[in-house]
Design an enzyme around this catalytic site. Sequence first.
Site, PDB file in Angstrom:
ATOM      1  NE  ARG A 141      -3.612  -0.128   2.730  1.00  0.00           N
ATOM      2  CZ  ARG A 141      -4.912  -0.418   2.753  1.00  0.00           C
ATOM      3  NH1 ARG A 141      -5.310  -1.663   2.757  1.00  0.00           N
ATOM      4  NH2 ARG A 141      -5.813   0.529   2.776  1.00  0.00           N
ATOM      5  CE1 TYR A 144      -4.529   6.920  -3.009  1.00  0.00           C
ATOM      6  CE2 TYR A 144      -4.737   6.276  -0.713  1.00  0.00           C
ATOM      7  CZ  TYR A 144      -5.196   6.989  -1.800  1.00  0.00           C
ATOM      8  OH  TYR A 144      -6.311   7.771  -1.673  1.00  0.00           O
ATOM      9  CB  VAL A 187     -19.635   1.582   0.197  1.00  0.00           C
ATOM     10  CG1 VAL A 187     -21.079   1.938  -0.100  1.00  0.00           C
ATOM     11  CG2 VAL A 187     -19.277   1.991   1.626  1.00  0.00           C
ATOM     12  CB  THR A 207     -14.581  -7.455  14.607  1.00  0.00           C
ATOM     13  OG1 THR A 207     -13.242  -7.921  14.387  1.00  0.00           O
ATOM     14  CG2 THR A 207     -15.480  -8.621  14.972  1.00  0.00           C
ATOM     15  NE  ARG A 210     -11.142   0.473   6.504  1.00  0.00           N
ATOM     16  CZ  ARG A 210     -10.465  -0.432   7.209  1.00  0.00           C
ATOM     17  NH1 ARG A 210     -10.698  -0.576   8.485  1.00  0.00           N
ATOM     18  NH2 ARG A 210      -9.566  -1.196   6.626  1.00  0.00           N
ATOM     19  CD  GLN A 273     -10.727   1.770  16.366  1.00  0.00           C
ATOM     20  OE1 GLN A 273      -9.616   1.621  16.873  1.00  0.00           O
ATOM     21  NE2 GLN A 273     -11.781   2.129  17.049  1.00  0.00           N
ATOM     22  NE  ARG A 274      -7.320   4.749   8.628  1.00  0.00           N
ATOM     23  CZ  ARG A 274      -6.877   4.259   7.489  1.00  0.00           C
ATOM     24  NH1 ARG A 274      -7.566   4.365   6.406  1.00  0.00           N
ATOM     25  NH2 ARG A 274      -5.724   3.661   7.423  1.00  0.00           N
TER      26      ARG A 274
HETATM   27  N1  LIG Z   1     -13.073   8.223  -2.290  1.00  0.00           N
HETATM   28  C1  LIG Z   1     -12.421   8.173  -1.147  1.00  0.00           C
HETATM   29  O1  LIG Z   1     -12.903   7.560  -0.192  1.00  0.00           O
HETATM   30  C2  LIG Z   1     -11.098   8.874  -0.963  1.00  0.00           C
HETATM   31  C3  LIG Z   1     -10.487   8.817   0.290  1.00  0.00           C
HETATM   32  C4  LIG Z   1      -9.275   9.460   0.485  1.00  0.00           C
HETATM   33  C5  LIG Z   1      -8.701  10.183  -0.542  1.00  0.00           C
HETATM   34  N2  LIG Z   1      -9.314  10.236  -1.752  1.00  0.00           N
HETATM   35  C6  LIG Z   1      -8.633  10.967  -2.813  1.00  0.00           C
HETATM   36  O2  LIG Z   1      -9.546  11.698  -3.599  1.00  0.00           O
HETATM   37  C7  LIG Z   1      -9.127  11.706  -4.969  1.00  0.00           C
HETATM   38  C8  LIG Z   1     -10.250  11.206  -5.860  1.00  0.00           C
HETATM   39  O3  LIG Z   1     -10.593   9.889  -5.471  1.00  0.00           O
HETATM   40  P1  LIG Z   1     -11.824   9.098  -6.112  1.00  0.00           P
HETATM   41  O4  LIG Z   1     -12.404   8.276  -5.038  1.00  0.00           O
HETATM   42  O5  LIG Z   1     -12.674  10.027  -6.865  1.00  0.00           O
HETATM   43  O6  LIG Z   1     -11.054   8.097  -7.087  1.00  0.00           O
HETATM   44  P2  LIG Z   1     -11.171   7.878  -8.668  1.00  0.00           P
HETATM   45  O7  LIG Z   1     -10.223   6.797  -9.020  1.00  0.00           O
HETATM   46  O8  LIG Z   1     -12.592   7.717  -9.057  1.00  0.00           O
HETATM   47  O9  LIG Z   1     -10.659   9.268  -9.236  1.00  0.00           O
HETATM   48  C9  LIG Z   1      -9.325   9.563  -9.531  1.00  0.00           C
HETATM   49  C10 LIG Z   1      -9.296  10.268 -10.866  1.00  0.00           C
HETATM   50  O10 LIG Z   1      -7.939  10.631 -11.168  1.00  0.00           O
HETATM   51  C11 LIG Z   1      -7.655  10.281 -12.515  1.00  0.00           C
HETATM   52  N3  LIG Z   1      -6.203  10.074 -12.631  1.00  0.00           N
HETATM   53  C12 LIG Z   1      -5.456   9.082 -12.087  1.00  0.00           C
HETATM   54  N4  LIG Z   1      -4.163   9.243 -12.408  1.00  0.00           N
HETATM   55  C13 LIG Z   1      -4.089  10.380 -13.161  1.00  0.00           C
HETATM   56  C14 LIG Z   1      -3.039  11.074 -13.800  1.00  0.00           C
HETATM   57  N5  LIG Z   1      -1.779  10.636 -13.710  1.00  0.00           N
HETATM   58  N6  LIG Z   1      -3.339  12.191 -14.505  1.00  0.00           N
HETATM   59  C15 LIG Z   1      -4.620  12.646 -14.607  1.00  0.00           C
HETATM   60  N7  LIG Z   1      -5.662  12.020 -14.020  1.00  0.00           N
HETATM   61  C16 LIG Z   1      -5.395  10.907 -13.310  1.00  0.00           C
HETATM   62  C17 LIG Z   1      -8.467   9.024 -12.755  1.00  0.00           C
HETATM   63  O11 LIG Z   1      -8.672   8.728 -14.120  1.00  0.00           O
HETATM   64  C18 LIG Z   1      -9.763   9.368 -12.016  1.00  0.00           C
HETATM   65  O12 LIG Z   1     -10.647  10.072 -12.840  1.00  0.00           O
HETATM   66  C19 LIG Z   1      -7.868  10.851  -5.030  1.00  0.00           C
HETATM   67  O13 LIG Z   1      -6.737  11.682  -5.011  1.00  0.00           O
HETATM   68  C20 LIG Z   1      -7.928  10.027  -3.774  1.00  0.00           C
HETATM   69  O14 LIG Z   1      -6.650   9.671  -3.309  1.00  0.00           O
HETATM   70  C21 LIG Z   1     -10.491   9.582  -1.987  1.00  0.00           C
END
Ligand SMILES: NC(=O)c1ccc[n+]([C@@H]2O[C@H](COP(=O)([O-])OP(=O)(O)OC[C@H]3O[C@@H](n4cnc5c(N)ncnc54)[C@H](O)[C@@H]3O)[C@@H](O)[C@H]2O)c1
Length: 308
Positions: A141, A144, A187, A207, A210, A273-274
């Site tokens: 992980r 990321y 989800v 258990t 999130r 846990q988060r």
């Molecule tokens: N959804 C969540 O629960 C969550 C939680 C924590 C952080 N985030 C952050 O929020 C942001 C959006 O997440 P999401 O859930 O919408 O995910 P998602 O995968 O649906 O969206 C990410 C978008 O970024 C685009 N992308 C990826 N690499 C790219 C690149 N190199 N250049 C241009 N575009 C690129 C993808 O095509 C996609 O449209 C992310 O940065 C993610 O880390 C989301």
Amino acid sequence: MKRILVTGGAGFLGSHLCETLLGQGNEVLCVDNFFTGSKRNVEHLMSNPAFELMRHDVMFPLYVEVDEIYNLACPASPVHYQYDPVQTTKTSVHGAINMLGLAKRVGAKILQASTSEVYGDPEVHPQPESYWGRVNPIGVRSCYDEGKRCAETLFFDYWRQHQIQIRVVRIFNTYGPRMHPDDGRVVSNFIVQALRGEPITIYGDGTQTRSFCYVDDLIEAMIRMMAKDCAGPINIGNPGEFTMLELAQRVLELTGSKSEIVFFPLPADDPRQRRPDISVAKQVLGWEPKIALDEGLIRTIRYFERVT
Ligand SMILES: NC(=O)c1ccc[n+]([C@@H]2O[C@H](COP(=O)([O-])OP(=O)(O)OC[C@H]3O[C@@H](n4cnc5c(N)ncnc54)[C@H](O)[C@@H]3O)[C@@H](O)[C@H]2O)c1
């Protein structure tokens, strides 16, 4: 009217953000390489003359004139970010450098969509922003988690060194319409499995907990954050905590599905846990989530019923 760049704008969260920003009368430039996002997510915005969609990879510099930048580009689910981990780190790090460079050139405010994953597998519950985290730097992980941590470092160094107006939000699990049906996030996984009548897969004994924030609540917090004179970082999420088993049972009840629940081994580095501590968000942004889990699940189930 502001000119606003949303990177990753064709993804799950990005598409909702573009929609809300347009609804507030702004011009929106949506930039995406369509790795996990799709044109379908924003097709309902295409006829709006204030909306523009550009295929672009944030690993490369971008030269546009904008007032604000929301940097969301990055695959967010383990299935997607582990598919090409080197690309994931590059997207976070090079993407941050390129977008911060753009913000510096044009004097734009810039918001980073960071993540609760910067806390890793935490020893502190719930996690306040002051907690430095417990992240494995060499695990599956890490591309990321460490990519996002390095992006935060870059944001704060650009702020200290170049006085860029930065905003950093740490997003906790968010769900809603336009999540990917097959990206392995819990989800969407449970809902799709329940709707298809397939077994609901729980990793571990169910258990582990999130917290789940509905997308509309999150978007409101991000926009409030951009408007505040505050670099952050600020946790954004819903502090309601549920076990995986409870979530599975809610989904089964709300879909009326007869799917059975099956258990698989927990993947590596999966946090037990988060849960966000959102006292800073409450105080600084005057924000807290309004949409209860059942209400958000119902809206999300309606979406997946249409598309799966
Ligand atoms: N959804 C969540 O629960 C969550 C939680 C924590 C952080 N985030 C952050 O929020 C942001 C959006 O997440 P999401 O859930 O919408 O995910 P998602 O995968 O649906 O969206 C990410 C978008 O970024 C685009 N992308 C990826 N690499 C790219 C690149 N190199 N250049 C241009 N575009 C690129 C993808 O095509 C996609 O449209 C992310 O940065 C993610 O880390 C989301």
